[in-house]
Design a protein around this motif. Structure first.
Motif, PDB file in Angstrom:
ATOM      1  N   ASN A  30      -0.913   2.632  -2.734  1.00  0.00           N
ATOM      2  CA  ASN A  30      -2.356   2.770  -3.460  1.00  0.00           C
ATOM      3  C   ASN A  30      -3.624   3.610  -3.937  1.00  0.00           C
ATOM      4  OD1 ASN A  30      -5.216   2.287  -2.179  1.00  0.00           O
ATOM      5  ND2 ASN A  30      -5.198   0.671  -1.245  1.00  0.00           N
ATOM      6  N   ASN A  76      -3.984  -0.156  -6.319  1.00  0.00           N
ATOM      7  CA  ASN A  76      -1.981  -0.293  -6.075  1.00  0.00           C
ATOM      8  C   ASN A  76      -2.038   0.310  -7.609  1.00  0.00           C
ATOM      9  OD1 ASN A  76      -2.393  -0.626  -3.953  1.00  0.00           O
ATOM     10  ND2 ASN A  76      -0.466  -2.724  -3.544  1.00  0.00           N
ATOM     11  N   SER A  87       2.588   6.650  -0.717  1.00  0.00           N
ATOM     12  CA  SER A  87       1.295   5.799  -1.366  1.00  0.00           C
ATOM     13  C   SER A  87       0.823   5.507  -2.462  1.00  0.00           C
ATOM     14  CB  SER A  87      -0.231   6.290  -0.610  1.00  0.00           C
ATOM     15  OG  SER A  87      -0.666   7.265  -1.631  1.00  0.00           O
ATOM     16  N   ASN A 104       0.702  -1.265  -0.088  1.00  0.00           N
ATOM     17  CA  ASN A 104      -0.124   0.054   0.027  1.00  0.00           C
ATOM     18  C   ASN A 104       0.719   1.300   0.073  1.00  0.00           C
ATOM     19  OD1 ASN A 104      -3.102  -1.050  -0.232  1.00  0.00           O
ATOM     20  ND2 ASN A 104      -2.916  -1.660   1.802  1.00  0.00           N
TER      21      ASN A 104
END
Lengths: 490, 218
Positions: free
Chosen positions: A124, A194, A122, A60
């Motif tokens: 994700n 992702n 990030s 993530n």
């Protein structure tokens, strides 16, 4: 040493700032936290993040070269801003600023830095959305520190406009997710958002849906990045926030939102195989530069002047990404780096100006040079730098972006850009020379702060140095990041 | 209950959802707006729960319960508390009057059906809900732009968020749980922060009409 550790530093610092210690202790924790963060960020990016990308939390979170640049930016501008704020707010704040309010300020400052770090780290796309919305929520209170009518108005507009924009971006993310779910059956739900996974499978995503999603993302994150015509919150928030906060907002927050757009730009390019997203970036970028021109020429408030210049520079970066190629991407990334340092330097000196002259009006300030020669030099060189004059760093990156445009045979865009940049330069020079030179009222200067002056000094050295020489590790980082955008190393 | 029955029940609830959105636009009292919002969120939770039950997706049921708790109980209560504290009794003031905003709302519904028809989405869950979700999103924008009170702007924002949630649930069976939880957290924190700012606006501007905010220009 990994990403979770890096993220935990600002989070812990923010909680420590809430403890009702003495003023000086809170101030020490506040600055020490950013110092620790900067040290960790540099070690993580230049030592551990040299080879492959780093992953955490089941993929993530991710840090590749592109995130690395932004981590470095957030950490270093955050450090400068916290040192400056350490004096600006903690020492100079009048007796009417309660310790509780200062603690709240310190808390939100570090939460703000945390959310920005989370944004760029990030992988994700949903987590990235949550983090960007988090930056809005954390910084709304930083914009309104003094509870004045105008600050509340600015904070409200900022909160409402950016939240609506971000909601539209969420629509785009749902579309991307839908495209992934419908075309990539069999994948586990958690990894379908992702970025690395989507990029690897980009060929099988639905190009039509991805185009639609990119439009929503561009409008949504573009609101946050200050791209015209969604920029209307920006001058209000930047002019009402205290100097160090404006530096963070303008220098890194806008860049973080641009980072979000770039991630989707890469995806859309890979999925559609066309220049659809590049054209949109160029159009909105050019519009942003054009919109900034009249407001810079006819401006009466110097902090709003700097804010409109941020609109212009985010537009320039977007154009750079739109031109693409190694040259354009490199130039745009370098431009974001240079803009972060130059604009934060200018907002710091705006904090000085407000302190010395007690006014935000351009007309109310004359003879900075006479009053405080150091401040005069820094402010005037900052203005020259931001309008793209050699020998300062912005010249190099603007030149690269324009060169990329000429290589790409986008002559019309380049000529329009040159025209607008000339006008903006003229506007800046007119305002700045009126403010810097001439004889001002010779009121006794207030007490100077060594720390705040040294922040200006460091910023000044940075923008001069980056004009001649970009440190090799940073240069490599930017080059690798521009390859990520160009899709070479994907 | 057989699947056929639940399926038509979901459709019926979708219809009620649209009516609740119209209710928010049509009601002249702020308190009534908030009650309609609570009803809207309640129906949203039911739809989410039923979609989850029908397709055996446990995390959708969990999200439904969370929606029920947060959006039908907590957020409306916070709103009522703010209204009581601020002592707002006046009607909702609007830049455009209610009959006209209703006509606009009907047009928006047509628009969302037309637009989503063009998108040619092959839905995984139930395609019929996509235009409804887009319509809710547009209704939220309408409420935000046409109302003068700061509080109704927040309501419009929450309505937009409901539309996005409906979109995610019916188009893709909801985003990953981690993401949905994060969005819930953001919505809650956002509502609280906006609530605090509403108090500050009240303190500084002697009212919460946003058309008084005209200090910053240029």
């Amino acid at each position: 040493m990994s990403i979770p550790w890096l993220l935990s530093v600002p989070l812990c610092t923010s909680l420590l700032c809430l403890i009702p210690w003495k003023r000086q202790v809170t101030r020490f924790v506040f600055i020490a936290g950013s110092l620790a963060l900067a040290a960790m960020a540099f070690i993580l990016v230049f030592r551990y993040g040299r080879g492959a990308s780093l992953f955490a939390f089941g993929g993530n979170l991710m840090m590749d070269a592109l995130s690395g640049i932004f981590v470095i930016l957030i950490a270093s501008v955050g450090l400068l801003a916290s040192i400056y704020a350490g004096d600006y707010l903690f020492r100079q704040a009048g007796p009417n600023t309660s310790p509780r309010r200062l603690r709240r300020y310190a808390f939100f400052f570090h939460v703000f830095i945390f959310t920005m770090l989370l944004t760029v780290c990030s992988n994700n796309l949903g987590v990235m959305w949550i983090a960007i919305e988090g930056t809005t929520l954390a910084s709304a209170f930083l914009v309104n520190v003094d509870d004045k009518k105008s600050s509340i108005e600015a904070a409200w507009k900022y909160l409402i406009l950016c939240t609506v924009g971000i909601a539209l971006a969420l629509f785009g993310i749902i579309l991307v997710y839908y495209s992934a779910v419908s075309r990539l059956a069999g994948g586990e739900g958690e990894i379908l958002l992702n970025w690395t996974f989507l990029l690897a499978k980009a060929q099988s995503l639905d190009p039509q849906i991805m185009k639609l999603a990119f439009i929503f993302i561009l409008v949504g994150y573009g609101t946050k990045a200050g791209l015209a015509p969604f920029h209307s919150w920006l001058p209000d928030a930047h002019s009402q926030a205290p100097g160090p906060v404006s530096a963070l907002l303008s220098g890194v927050l806008l860049s973080c939102a641009t980072f979000g757009i770039v991630r989707f730009h890469i995806l859309t390019q890979a999925a559609t195989g066309t220049s659809f997203s590049s054209v949109l970036l160029i159009v909105f970028g050019l519009l942003s530069v054009a919109v900034a021109v009249p407001f810079i020429l006819e401006q009466s408030d110097y902090k709003r002047l700097l804010a409109y210049s941020s609109v212009e520079h985010m537009g320039l970066a977007a154009i750079g990404f739109g031109f693409g190629g190694i040259m354009g991407n490199y130039g745009a990334l370098l431009h974001i780096v240079n803009h972060a340092f130059t604009k934060s330097l200018l907002f710091f000196s705006a904090g000085h100006l407000l302190y010395h002259f007690q006014t935000k009006h351009i007309k109310g300030i004359q003879g900075i040079f006479r009053k405080n020669a150091f401040l005069g030099i820094v402010f005037f060189s900052g203005i020259l730098a931001i309008s793209g004059m050699p020998p300062f760093s912005m010249f190099v990156s603007e030149f690269s972006i324009l060169a990329a445009g000429f290589l790409d045979k986008n002559f019309l865009v380049c000529f329009m850009l040159l025209f607008f940049l000339t006008l903006i330069f003229a506007g800046f020079l007119r305002h700045a020379s009126q403010m810097t030179f001439g004889a001002g009222p010779q009121a006794p200067s207030p007490k100077r702060s060594v720390l705040m002056d040294s922040v200006l000094g460091v910023g000044m050295i940075l923008i001069l140095m980056m004009g001649f020489y970009i440190p090799a590790p940073l240069n490599q980082l930017i080059q690798r990041a521009s390859q990520v955008i160009g899709g070479v190393s994907s | 209950m057989d699947a056929e029955f639940i399926f038509s029940l979901i459709h019926f609830l979708g219809l009620l959802l649209l009516i609740a959105s119209f209710g928010i636009i049509a009601s002249p009292q702020l308190a009534a707006c908030i009650r309609f919002y609570a009803v809207h969120a309640f129906l949203l939770a039911l739809i989410t729960g039923l979609v989850g039950y029908l397709n055996h997706i446990p995390h959708l049921v969990a999200l439904a319960l969370l929606t029920l708790l947060l959006k039908t109980v907590v957020i409306p209560q916070v709103f009522f508390w703010i209204i009581r504290r601020l002592g707002i009794r006046k009607e909702v003031e609007s830049y455009i009057n209610i009959p006209f905003s209703l006509i606009l709302a009907v047009l928006l519904v047509f628009l969302s059906f037309y637009v989503t028809e063009k998108m040619r989405l092959t839905s995984i869950a139930s395609r019929e809900f996509v235009p409804l979700a887009v319509a809710t999103l547009l209704f939220g924008m309408l409420v935000m732009t046409s109302r003068k009170k700061a509080l109704t702007q927040v309501l419009g924002l929450l309505l937009m968020e409901n539309g996005l949630f409906l979109m995610a649930v019916t188009l893709t069976f909801g985003m990953p749980l981690l993401v949905e939880l994060g969005i819930f957290f953001d919505v809650l924190v956002g509502a609280v922060i906006m609530g605090i700012l509403v108090f500050k606006i009240r303190g500084a501007f002697e009212g919460i009409d946003v058309d008084q905010m005209t200090v910053l220009k240029g």
